[in-house]
Design an enzyme around this catalytic site. Structure first.
Site, PDB file in Angstrom:
ATOM      1  N   CYS A 152      -2.814  -2.658   6.062  1.00 50.38           N
ATOM      2  CA  CYS A 152      -3.036  -1.369   6.728  1.00 50.38           C
ATOM      3  C   CYS A 152      -4.445  -1.278   7.292  1.00 50.38           C
ATOM      4  O   CYS A 152      -4.718  -0.438   8.148  1.00 50.38           O
ATOM      5  CB  CYS A 152      -2.748  -0.203   5.777  1.00 50.38           C
ATOM      6  SG  CYS A 152      -3.756  -0.229   4.301  1.00 50.38           S
ATOM      7  N   GLN A 164      -4.811  -0.312  -4.958  1.00 50.96           N
ATOM      8  CA  GLN A 164      -5.333  -1.499  -5.657  1.00 50.96           C
ATOM      9  C   GLN A 164      -6.049  -1.162  -6.959  1.00 50.96           C
ATOM     10  O   GLN A 164      -5.934  -1.886  -7.949  1.00 50.96           O
ATOM     11  CB  GLN A 164      -6.257  -2.289  -4.718  1.00 50.96           C
ATOM     12  CG  GLN A 164      -6.657  -3.634  -5.320  1.00 50.96           C
ATOM     13  CD  GLN A 164      -7.459  -4.484  -4.362  1.00 50.96           C
ATOM     14  OE1 GLN A 164      -7.211  -4.473  -3.158  1.00 50.96           O
ATOM     15  NE2 GLN A 164      -8.432  -5.215  -4.877  1.00 50.96           N
ATOM     16  N   CYS A 167       0.851  -1.178   0.000  1.00 54.16           N
ATOM     17  CA  CYS A 167       0.000   0.000   0.000  1.00 54.16           C
ATOM     18  C   CYS A 167       0.894   1.236   0.000  1.00 54.16           C
ATOM     19  O   CYS A 167       1.784   1.360   0.831  1.00 54.16           O
ATOM     20  CB  CYS A 167      -0.872  -0.048   1.245  1.00 54.16           C
ATOM     21  SG  CYS A 167      -1.363   1.543   1.880  1.00 54.16           S
ATOM     22  N   GLU A 168       0.654   2.146  -0.952  1.00 54.57           N
ATOM     23  CA  GLU A 168       1.542   3.309  -1.056  1.00 54.57           C
ATOM     24  C   GLU A 168       1.263   4.353   0.015  1.00 54.57           C
ATOM     25  O   GLU A 168       2.013   5.305   0.164  1.00 54.57           O
ATOM     26  CB  GLU A 168       1.455   3.939  -2.448  1.00 54.57           C
ATOM     27  CG  GLU A 168       0.167   4.679  -2.746  1.00 54.57           C
ATOM     28  CD  GLU A 168       0.163   5.273  -4.152  1.00 54.57           C
ATOM     29  OE1 GLU A 168       0.930   4.810  -4.992  1.00 54.57           O
ATOM     30  OE2 GLU A 168      -0.620   6.203  -4.383  1.00 54.57           O
ATOM     31  N   HIS A 169       0.190   4.171   0.741  1.00 51.99           N
ATOM     32  CA  HIS A 169      -0.112   5.142   1.808  1.00 51.99           C
ATOM     33  C   HIS A 169       0.491   4.750   3.147  1.00 51.99           C
ATOM     34  O   HIS A 169       0.657   5.597   4.016  1.00 51.99           O
ATOM     35  CB  HIS A 169      -1.627   5.311   1.964  1.00 51.99           C
ATOM     36  CG  HIS A 169      -2.285   5.773   0.706  1.00 51.99           C
ATOM     37  ND1 HIS A 169      -3.450   5.237   0.222  1.00 51.99           N
ATOM     38  CD2 HIS A 169      -1.900   6.712  -0.186  1.00 51.99           C
ATOM     39  CE1 HIS A 169      -3.765   5.828  -0.905  1.00 51.99           C
ATOM     40  NE2 HIS A 169      -2.845   6.723  -1.184  1.00 51.99           N
ATOM     41  N   HIS A 170       0.756   3.478   3.324  1.00 53.43           N
ATOM     42  CA  HIS A 170       1.325   3.023   4.611  1.00 53.43           C
ATOM     43  C   HIS A 170       2.584   2.184   4.455  1.00 53.43           C
ATOM     44  O   HIS A 170       3.223   1.854   5.447  1.00 53.43           O
ATOM     45  CB  HIS A 170       0.288   2.204   5.387  1.00 53.43           C
ATOM     46  CG  HIS A 170      -0.926   2.988   5.783  1.00 53.43           C
ATOM     47  ND1 HIS A 170      -2.081   3.013   5.031  1.00 53.43           N
ATOM     48  CD2 HIS A 170      -1.158   3.789   6.850  1.00 53.43           C
ATOM     49  CE1 HIS A 170      -2.969   3.793   5.623  1.00 53.43           C
ATOM     50  NE2 HIS A 170      -2.440   4.278   6.729  1.00 53.43           N
ATOM     51  N   HIS A 188      -5.652  -5.959   2.785  1.00 53.01           N
ATOM     52  CA  HIS A 188      -4.739  -4.841   3.055  1.00 53.01           C
ATOM     53  C   HIS A 188      -4.284  -4.861   4.501  1.00 53.01           C
ATOM     54  O   HIS A 188      -5.100  -4.704   5.409  1.00 53.01           O
ATOM     55  CB  HIS A 188      -5.435  -3.512   2.752  1.00 53.01           C
ATOM     56  CG  HIS A 188      -5.690  -3.303   1.289  1.00 53.01           C
ATOM     57  ND1 HIS A 188      -5.193  -2.244   0.591  1.00 53.01           N
ATOM     58  CD2 HIS A 188      -6.367  -4.067   0.383  1.00 53.01           C
ATOM     59  CE1 HIS A 188      -5.550  -2.327  -0.677  1.00 53.01           C
ATOM     60  NE2 HIS A 188      -6.276  -3.425  -0.828  1.00 53.01           N
TER      61      HIS A 188
HETATM   62 ZN   LIG Z   1      -2.790   1.699   3.478  1.00 49.70          ZN
END
Ligand SMILES: [Zn+2]
Length: 232
Positions: free
Chosen positions: A193, A163, A122-125, A191
């Site tokens: 995250c 995704q 995941c590019e956010h976490h 995910h």
């Molecule tokens: Zn995430």
């Protein structure tokens, strides 16, 4: 609460204007991976050295003793893993070479490659996304080796991802390679995250899809694809 400030990393590059701009919403901003134009001017060896230094700094800031035998190799291990493995799909030089074969059997039905193992981040976490990808296409005269479909999935998954974007990138790549719009991709993934932090939901999965050509316009083709995918 949202904090607004400008962060500069140790090389003076602006990291982010708004912390928590996207937060936990996992909204993708573009079908293209947001890469800088100079993304590959630096070679892999230098990237590994720099990441090793910076990751060591993160561990140091967390209070970890980097002289400990168990920890001292971690920054280098993480740096090599990022560049050579889990984020190797950022670099176009790692894009799998694909050979097309003539469809000698004149098989013109839906071909489905399902349950392709998928590992991404995941590019956010920067924590894992894992699950399965299912791909379908109808040959327009040419086919590709089945293992190449897995390699294409792995290539785009080996990036910091969202995704929805991953699904579209695989769909667009196959459309281009196979020279047909008749491509379908479904990703069913978990995910970390969402499960290991935040709302800590261990049961939910995220399903995303890409339908082109026949799969988009012909209900029969789409239904057939989804039936194959759900077969045990
Ligand atoms: Zn995430």
């Amino acid at each position: 609460m949202k904090r607004k400030e400008t962060l500069l990393n140790t090389m003076g590059i602006k990291i982010s204007d708004t912390i928590d701009e996207i937060g936990d919403e996992h909204i993708g901003t573009s079908p293209h991976t947001p890469l800088r134009e100079d993304a590959f001017e630096m070679d892999d060896k230098r990237k590994i050295e720099l990441i090793e230094n910076h990751f060591g700094e993160i561990m140091h800031i967390l209070g970890l003793d980097l002289t400990d035998d168990s920890l001292k190799g971690t920054p280098k291990r993480v740096a090599k893993m990022f560049v050579n493995e889990v984020f190797s799909g950022l670099d176009p030089k790692n894009k799998p070479a694909v050979k097309l074969f003539e469809n000698k059997y004149k098989y013109n039905e839906v071909l489905v490659e399902k349950d392709i193992t998928l590992f991404s981040h995941c590019e956010h976490h920067f924590v894992p996304i894992y699950g399965k990808a299912h791909v379908g296409y109808v040959s327009n005269g040419y086919v590709i080796g089945l293992s190449k479909i897995n390699r294409i999935v792995q290539y785009y998954a080996s990036r910091p991802q969202v995704q929805e974007r991953l699904t579209m990138q695989i769909g667009h790549a196959l459309t281009e390679i196979l020279g047909t719009e008749d491509v379908a991709v479904v990703i069913d993934a978990h995910h970390m995250c969402v499960s290991s932090r935040g709302v800590k939901d261990v049961n939910s999965n995220t399903v995303t899809s890409f339908y082109g050509g026949k799969f988009e316009n012909d209900e029969k083709a789409k239904t057939e694809f989804l039936q194959y995918v759900s077969m045990g």
